[in-house]
Design an enzyme around this catalytic site. Structure first.
Site: not given
Length: 489
Positions: A187, A282, A310
């Site tokens: 994702y 990522d 995050k």
């Protein structure tokens, strides 16, 4: 444990896959029907009645009743009112051990006092946003460049999704090539071009509802841990516009739900060099959770571009950014400079003073206190304890961890395989995935009723606030849940 990393040792990937294949070959073992009915009636309906009433009202104004996918849980979302360290508290006054940790960013634990004080000071002076430059933009960027060797410059954005979008635009400008290759099952946000091959490798566009198929003309996927498959795609792309970038999560798709072999990233780096593609990591979850130098520091592989999210804002909003070598980062320079074609990116709220300060002080505190090592030890203790419980009750469940990223697979929803060559089997596989997803949601509800907050009932993030006592308490609660599983005497 190496300093600055949360992984004490790398998991045995071959054994994990062997165990996971066994899990998905067996019938689903979830919470007994009578136990599930008791949980819903005596816990959710009785002890969470205020949450239920609020979510019912919210559903009149918010689709599904909540604003974020992480907020949903079976049978209805709970309303949380307080977060502190290892714990969360809901509207009805129930206390929980927090293994969601906001989806990963709060490595120090929820709402750390030292960061909160700094944020309040800033709110009392600058306020949350001015739209103009603030010193913490510089301080955060400098700290990230200092910590992550492959990053020479950093630009903050509003989210991980935006950072992923920016990365592929930069890659296309830098290489003058078209195709983007991602690891199947991963994702990378919800932008059109990357809503491809989600959750289960081989799904291609099946879950990209609302996105025209033509959007994926220059997006491909390859199977995790399969360097031959990746090279086949790269070879083919030479005839169709070349490959601008290979985009991967360095621990494996979905935060390592399908873990990667220890040397896989090095193999991807070599193939990118061979075929002239940029390597994009990522690290939305792994940067500053696996290591202060990111997962790339742990694996010893330098990507060309790194996607951040995050932790970069310490659990505050606008958590996203792109970092990399100067020769590539020039494509996201701000202002009206001429001479270089620039990628179209923006975001008024990106790099706001509040988020930049929160991220800066979070990273400083993590570095100072050894938070990553502490969170990793907690992850190891939790995983080993879960493995003992699984053996105690002779369950087919699989528990493993990559430092403070812990996985507890009870149905293996995302470990199913799509075989595009046998297209007639795809519908059945997707139906099986939905069936297993519901069983996973029921497990998540059972954990919640024992005061355990997880991510979708299958992933747990530990933090530096998780002491041995917290973990041991959690394991007692998991023990009580496992006693309610079908087939357990």
């Amino acid at each position: 444990m190496a300093q600055g990393f949360s992984m004490n040792e790398y998991p045995n990937v071959d054994q994990i896959y062997k165990d996971l294949r066994k899990l998905i070959s067996l019938p689903i073992r979830s919470i007994r029907k009578d136990a599930m009915e008791d949980i819903i009636h005596n816990y959710f309906d009785k002890k969470c009645s205020k949450s239920k009433a609020m979510i019912t009202k919210a559903s009149e104004y918010i689709p599904g009743g909540v604003q974020h996918n992480l907020s949903f849980n079976h049978p209805f979302p709970l309303v949380f009112t307080e977060a502190s360290g290892a714990y969360l508290y809901d509207l009805d006054g129930n206390k929980y051990i927090d293994f969601l940790q906001a989806g990963g960013p709060t490595v120090l634990g929820s709402n750390p006092n030292i960061v909160r004080k700094k944020v309040i000071e800033l709110l009392n002076t600058t306020g949350p946003v001015t739209g103009l430059f603030h010193e913490y933009e510089y301080k955060l960027a400098e700290k990230i460049v200092e910590l992550v060797p492959s990053v020479e410059m950093f630009r903050m954005l509003g989210s991980g999704t935006e950072a992923c979008m920016a990365s592929i635009r930069v890659a296309r400008l830098a290489t003058k090539k078209k195709n983007i290759v991602k690891m199947g099952g991963a994702y990378h946000g919800w932008s059109d071009q990357l809503a491809y091959g989600l959750r289960i490798p081989g799904t291609r566009h099946f879950e990209a509802n609302g996105v025209p198929k033509s959007i994926f003309k220059y997006t491909q996927e390859f199977y995790p841990n399969d360097l031959n498959a990746l090279e086949s795609v790269l070879k083919r792309n030479r005839l169709f516009g070349g490959t601008a970038a290979v985009l991967i999560e360095p621990v494996g798709p979905e935060s390592g739900t399908r873990p990667l072999d220890l040397n896989f990233n090095k193999g991807v780096r070599e193939l990118c060099d061979k075929y002239g593609a940029l390597l994009i990591f990522d690290e939305v979850v792994t940067a500053f959770r696996i290591g202060l130098s990111g997962a790339q520091g742990y694996f010893g592989v330098d990507p060309d571009l790194t996607i951040f999210g995050k932790v970069v804002a310490g659990g505050y909003p606008s958590a996203g950014g792109l970092g990399g070598k100067k020769e590539y980062m020039k494509y996201v320079s701000a202002g009206l400079q001429t001479g270089t074609k620039k990628a179209l990116i923006g975001g008024t709220m990106a790099a706001n003073p509040l988020s930049s300060a929160a991220g800066y002080f979070t990273l400083c505190e993590m570095e100072k206190t050894g938070a990553l090592e502490k969170s990793g030890r907690a992850g190891d203790r939790l995983t080993k304890g879960l493995q003992k419980l699984i053996k105690k009750y002779d369950l087919p469940f699989v528990a493993f961890n990559q430092g403070s990223i812990c996985h507890l697979e009870t149905v293996g929803t995302m470990l199913l395989d799509i075989n595009i060559k046998k297209f007639w089997t795809i519908k059945k596989t997707i139906a099986e995935a939905h069936k297993r997803k519901h069983a996973m949601e029921e497990m998540g509800a059972a954990y919640m009723s024992e005061g355990l907050v997880t991510l979708a009932g299958s992933r747990l993030y530990t933090s530096a606030s998780d002491t041995d006592a917290v973990i041991d308490d959690a394991l007692k609660r998991f023990d009580r849940v496992f006693q309610k599983v079908e087939g357990v005497a």
